[in-house]
Every structure is written in C-alpha cells, then in structure tokens.
Design a protein around this motif. Structure first.
Motif, PDB file in Angstrom:
ATOM      1  N   SER A 174      14.724  -8.831   1.140  1.00  0.00           N
ATOM      2  CA  SER A 174      14.727  -9.042   2.581  1.00  0.00           C
ATOM      3  C   SER A 174      13.565  -9.950   2.951  1.00  0.00           C
ATOM      4  CB  SER A 174      14.579  -7.716   3.314  1.00  0.00           C
ATOM      5  OG  SER A 174      14.377  -7.932   4.701  1.00  0.00           O
ATOM      6  N   LEU A 175      13.763 -10.873   3.845  1.00  0.00           N
ATOM      7  CA  LEU A 175      12.694 -11.786   4.245  1.00  0.00           C
ATOM      8  C   LEU A 175      11.703 -11.106   5.187  1.00  0.00           C
ATOM      9  CD1 LEU A 175      14.684 -15.097   4.825  1.00  0.00           C
ATOM     10  CD2 LEU A 175      13.541 -14.289   2.749  1.00  0.00           C
ATOM     11  N   ALA A 176      12.157 -10.075   5.865  1.00  0.00           N
ATOM     12  CA  ALA A 176      11.311  -9.376   6.833  1.00  0.00           C
ATOM     13  C   ALA A 176      10.459  -8.324   6.125  1.00  0.00           C
ATOM     14  CB  ALA A 176      12.172  -8.727   7.903  1.00  0.00           C
ATOM     15  N   VAL A 177       9.458  -7.840   6.841  1.00  0.00           N
ATOM     16  CA  VAL A 177       8.619  -6.770   6.317  1.00  0.00           C
ATOM     17  C   VAL A 177       9.453  -5.502   6.156  1.00  0.00           C
ATOM     18  CG1 VAL A 177       6.748  -5.209   6.949  1.00  0.00           C
ATOM     19  CG2 VAL A 177       6.473  -7.673   7.251  1.00  0.00           C
ATOM     20  N   MET A 178       9.376  -4.890   4.998  1.00  0.00           N
ATOM     21  CA  MET A 178      10.095  -3.658   4.722  1.00  0.00           C
ATOM     22  C   MET A 178       9.099  -2.544   4.480  1.00  0.00           C
ATOM     23  SD  MET A 178      12.983  -4.991   5.086  1.00  0.00           S
ATOM     24  CE  MET A 178      14.046  -3.596   4.700  1.00  0.00           C
ATOM     25  N   ARG A 179       9.421  -1.343   4.986  1.00  0.00           N
ATOM     26  CA  ARG A 179       8.458  -0.250   4.930  1.00  0.00           C
ATOM     27  C   ARG A 179       8.836   0.846   3.950  1.00  0.00           C
ATOM     28  NH1 ARG A 179       6.381   0.824  11.132  1.00  0.00           N
ATOM     29  NH2 ARG A 179       6.163  -1.352  11.766  1.00  0.00           N
ATOM     30  N   SER A 180      10.056   0.819   3.455  1.00  0.00           N
ATOM     31  CA  SER A 180      10.491   1.863   2.534  1.00  0.00           C
ATOM     32  C   SER A 180      10.510   1.337   1.109  1.00  0.00           C
ATOM     33  CB  SER A 180      11.891   2.356   2.907  1.00  0.00           C
ATOM     34  OG  SER A 180      12.414   3.184   1.886  1.00  0.00           O
ATOM     35  N   GLY A 181      10.033   2.167   0.193  1.00  0.00           N
ATOM     36  CA  GLY A 181      10.081   1.775  -1.207  1.00  0.00           C
ATOM     37  C   GLY A 181      11.493   1.514  -1.694  1.00  0.00           C
ATOM     38  N   ASN A 182      12.466   2.139  -1.063  1.00  0.00           N
ATOM     39  CA  ASN A 182      13.866   1.953  -1.456  1.00  0.00           C
ATOM     40  C   ASN A 182      14.369   0.542  -1.163  1.00  0.00           C
ATOM     41  OD1 ASN A 182      14.117   4.612  -2.335  1.00  0.00           O
ATOM     42  ND2 ASN A 182      14.700   5.334  -0.297  1.00  0.00           N
ATOM     43  N   ASP A 183      13.663  -0.172  -0.324  1.00  0.00           N
ATOM     44  CA  ASP A 183      14.053  -1.542   0.039  1.00  0.00           C
ATOM     45  C   ASP A 183      13.487  -2.581  -0.910  1.00  0.00           C
ATOM     46  OD1 ASP A 183      13.680  -0.532   3.454  1.00  0.00           O
ATOM     47  OD2 ASP A 183      15.549  -0.781   2.328  1.00  0.00           O
ATOM     48  N   TYR A 184      12.682  -2.133  -1.862  1.00  0.00           N
ATOM     49  CA  TYR A 184      12.070  -3.057  -2.816  1.00  0.00           C
ATOM     50  C   TYR A 184      12.777  -2.945  -4.166  1.00  0.00           C
ATOM     51  CZ  TYR A 184       8.323  -3.801   0.531  1.00  0.00           C
ATOM     52  OH  TYR A 184       7.609  -4.149   1.654  1.00  0.00           O
ATOM     53  N   ASN A 185      13.086  -4.057  -4.767  1.00  0.00           N
ATOM     54  CA  ASN A 185      13.817  -4.018  -6.030  1.00  0.00           C
ATOM     55  C   ASN A 185      13.078  -4.661  -7.193  1.00  0.00           C
ATOM     56  OD1 ASN A 185      14.121  -6.665  -5.178  1.00  0.00           O
ATOM     57  ND2 ASN A 185      16.199  -6.337  -4.455  1.00  0.00           N
ATOM     58  N   SER A 186      11.879  -5.126  -6.954  1.00  0.00           N
ATOM     59  CA  SER A 186      11.057  -5.639  -8.049  1.00  0.00           C
ATOM     60  C   SER A 186       9.695  -4.967  -7.959  1.00  0.00           C
ATOM     61  CB  SER A 186      10.889  -7.160  -7.950  1.00  0.00           C
ATOM     62  OG  SER A 186      12.119  -7.813  -8.119  1.00  0.00           O
ATOM     63  N   TRP A 187       9.219  -4.468  -9.090  1.00  0.00           N
ATOM     64  CA  TRP A 187       7.954  -3.735  -9.121  1.00  0.00           C
ATOM     65  C   TRP A 187       7.090  -4.205 -10.284  1.00  0.00           C
ATOM     66  CZ3 TRP A 187       6.642  -0.040  -5.472  1.00  0.00           C
ATOM     67  CH2 TRP A 187       7.667   0.364  -4.607  1.00  0.00           C
ATOM     68  N   GLY A 188       5.797  -4.235 -10.039  1.00  0.00           N
ATOM     69  CA  GLY A 188       4.851  -4.489 -11.106  1.00  0.00           C
ATOM     70  C   GLY A 188       4.519  -3.193 -11.833  1.00  0.00           C
ATOM     71  N   GLN A 189       3.660  -3.316 -12.831  1.00  0.00           N
ATOM     72  CA  GLN A 189       3.319  -2.154 -13.656  1.00  0.00           C
ATOM     73  C   GLN A 189       2.177  -1.337 -13.063  1.00  0.00           C
ATOM     74  OE1 GLN A 189       2.144  -5.131 -14.133  1.00  0.00           O
ATOM     75  NE2 GLN A 189      -0.041  -4.824 -14.524  1.00  0.00           N
ATOM     76  N   GLY A 190       1.503  -1.890 -12.094  1.00  0.00           N
ATOM     77  CA  GLY A 190       0.429  -1.180 -11.415  1.00  0.00           C
ATOM     78  C   GLY A 190      -0.946  -1.519 -11.962  1.00  0.00           C
ATOM     79  N   THR A 191      -1.945  -1.367 -11.103  1.00  0.00           N
ATOM     80  CA  THR A 191      -3.328  -1.561 -11.503  1.00  0.00           C
ATOM     81  C   THR A 191      -4.167  -0.442 -10.897  1.00  0.00           C
ATOM     82  OG1 THR A 191      -5.161  -3.157 -11.594  1.00  0.00           O
ATOM     83  CG2 THR A 191      -3.872  -3.127  -9.567  1.00  0.00           C
ATOM     84  N   GLN A 192      -5.050   0.126 -11.684  1.00  0.00           N
ATOM     85  CA  GLN A 192      -5.827   1.283 -11.249  1.00  0.00           C
ATOM     86  C   GLN A 192      -7.018   0.846 -10.409  1.00  0.00           C
ATOM     87  OE1 GLN A 192      -5.432   4.811 -11.982  1.00  0.00           O
ATOM     88  NE2 GLN A 192      -7.015   4.931 -10.384  1.00  0.00           N
ATOM     89  N   VAL A 193      -7.182   1.492  -9.290  1.00  0.00           N
ATOM     90  CA  VAL A 193      -8.365   1.320  -8.444  1.00  0.00           C
ATOM     91  C   VAL A 193      -9.041   2.678  -8.324  1.00  0.00           C
ATOM     92  CG1 VAL A 193      -9.229   0.794  -6.130  1.00  0.00           C
ATOM     93  CG2 VAL A 193      -7.419  -0.613  -7.148  1.00  0.00           C
ATOM     94  N   THR A 194     -10.301   2.735  -8.716  1.00  0.00           N
ATOM     95  CA  THR A 194     -11.068   3.965  -8.632  1.00  0.00           C
ATOM     96  C   THR A 194     -12.312   3.711  -7.798  1.00  0.00           C
ATOM     97  OG1 THR A 194     -10.298   4.663 -10.820  1.00  0.00           O
ATOM     98  CG2 THR A 194     -12.218   5.794  -9.912  1.00  0.00           C
ATOM     99  N   VAL A 195     -12.482   4.509  -6.759  1.00  0.00           N
ATOM    100  CA  VAL A 195     -13.628   4.365  -5.874  1.00  0.00           C
ATOM    101  C   VAL A 195     -14.516   5.585  -6.031  1.00  0.00           C
ATOM    102  CG1 VAL A 195     -14.411   3.952  -3.520  1.00  0.00           C
ATOM    103  CG2 VAL A 195     -12.178   3.067  -4.265  1.00  0.00           C
ATOM    104  N   ALA A 196     -15.708   5.364  -6.532  1.00  0.00           N
ATOM    105  CA  ALA A 196     -16.648   6.456  -6.748  1.00  0.00           C
ATOM    106  C   ALA A 196     -17.481   6.698  -5.488  1.00  0.00           C
ATOM    107  CB  ALA A 196     -17.556   6.139  -7.918  1.00  0.00           C
ATOM    108  N   SER A 197     -17.784   7.950  -5.240  1.00  0.00           N
ATOM    109  CA  SER A 197     -18.563   8.284  -4.043  1.00  0.00           C
ATOM    110  C   SER A 197     -20.053   8.157  -4.304  1.00  0.00           C
ATOM    111  CB  SER A 197     -18.229   9.706  -3.588  1.00  0.00           C
ATOM    112  OG  SER A 197     -18.473  10.617  -4.633  1.00  0.00           O
TER     113      SER A 197
END
Length: 124
Positions: A101-124
């Motif tokens: 979809s060209l418009a902004v989509m808010r549901s994960g079900n509307d996305y059909n391509s995904w990356g493998q992910g990258t970890q973000v850790t924020v220490a206090s």
C-alpha cells in the motif's frame, strides 16, 4: 517482493541516540510504504513508526512521539529510524517492514515484507 535488511542496533545508555537503517533490494522500493515495528521479550510486536511511499505522511506511536523520526530515501532504497532520548522501555528487537500500500499502514497484517530485526538495548 522487496527484501529488507536492518542495521544500526546496539547497546546504548538512557538518553542516548541511535539511528536504525533498513536497506531494501529486489523490488521497486517506491511502491512500498514502510514501517518500523518493535517487539520486547514477552510482548507483542507493535508499530513504532510508519511512512508513506514518498515520505509525505508519517505515523508515530504515542510512546515515541517527539523522540523518534522516520524518514526514507527512495534513491537509496532505504528507510531510517532516528531515535533520541532513548529509554530502557525502548529495549526491543526492531523490525523494518514494507507494505504494497502506498499509504501509511498501521497493522502488521498489512505488511508483507519483513527484515530479520536488529536488537536495541537501552541501559538505565
């Protein structure tokens, strides 16, 4: 279908900034709206930010408004998430996703391509 690869995650201190990048290949990037999702341990995957195909429209979750900024560069086939004033609760795996979809989509079900992910850790 576009393939996505995230980069830029890491371990930072609370209050720091971090910029995530997502490189796309194998498709026509400008035909996709893009989103950044995150998933913390034991929690569901949530949309953090999304941007339309040309960058003219964006969406932010309330928890990151004013701290995160999504942008894209169609010439470079890339989308970015600039994260500032990071908090420990921002700790999660961050995923880049593409929707036909060209418009902004808010549901994960509307996305059909995904990356493998990258970890973000924020220490206090």
């Amino acid at each position: 279908q576009v393939q996505l690869v995230e980069s830029g995650g890491g371990l930072v201190q609370a209050g720091d900034s971090l910029r995530l990048s997502c490189a796309a290949s194998g498709g026509t990037f400008s035909e996709y709206s893009m989103g950044w999702f995150r998933q913390a341990p034991g929690k569901k995957r949530d949309l953090v930010a999304a941007v339309s195909w040309n960058g003219s429209t964006s969406y932010y979750a309330d928890s990151v408004k004013g701290r995160f900024a999504i942008s894209r560069d169609n010439a470079k086939n890339a989308v970015y998430l600039q994260m500032s004033s990071l908090k420990p609760e921002d700790t999660a795996i961050y995923y880049c996703a593409g929707s036909r979809s060209l418009a902004v989509m808010r549901s994960g079900n509307d996305y059909n391509s995904w990356g493998q992910g990258t970890q973000v850790t924020v220490a206090s």
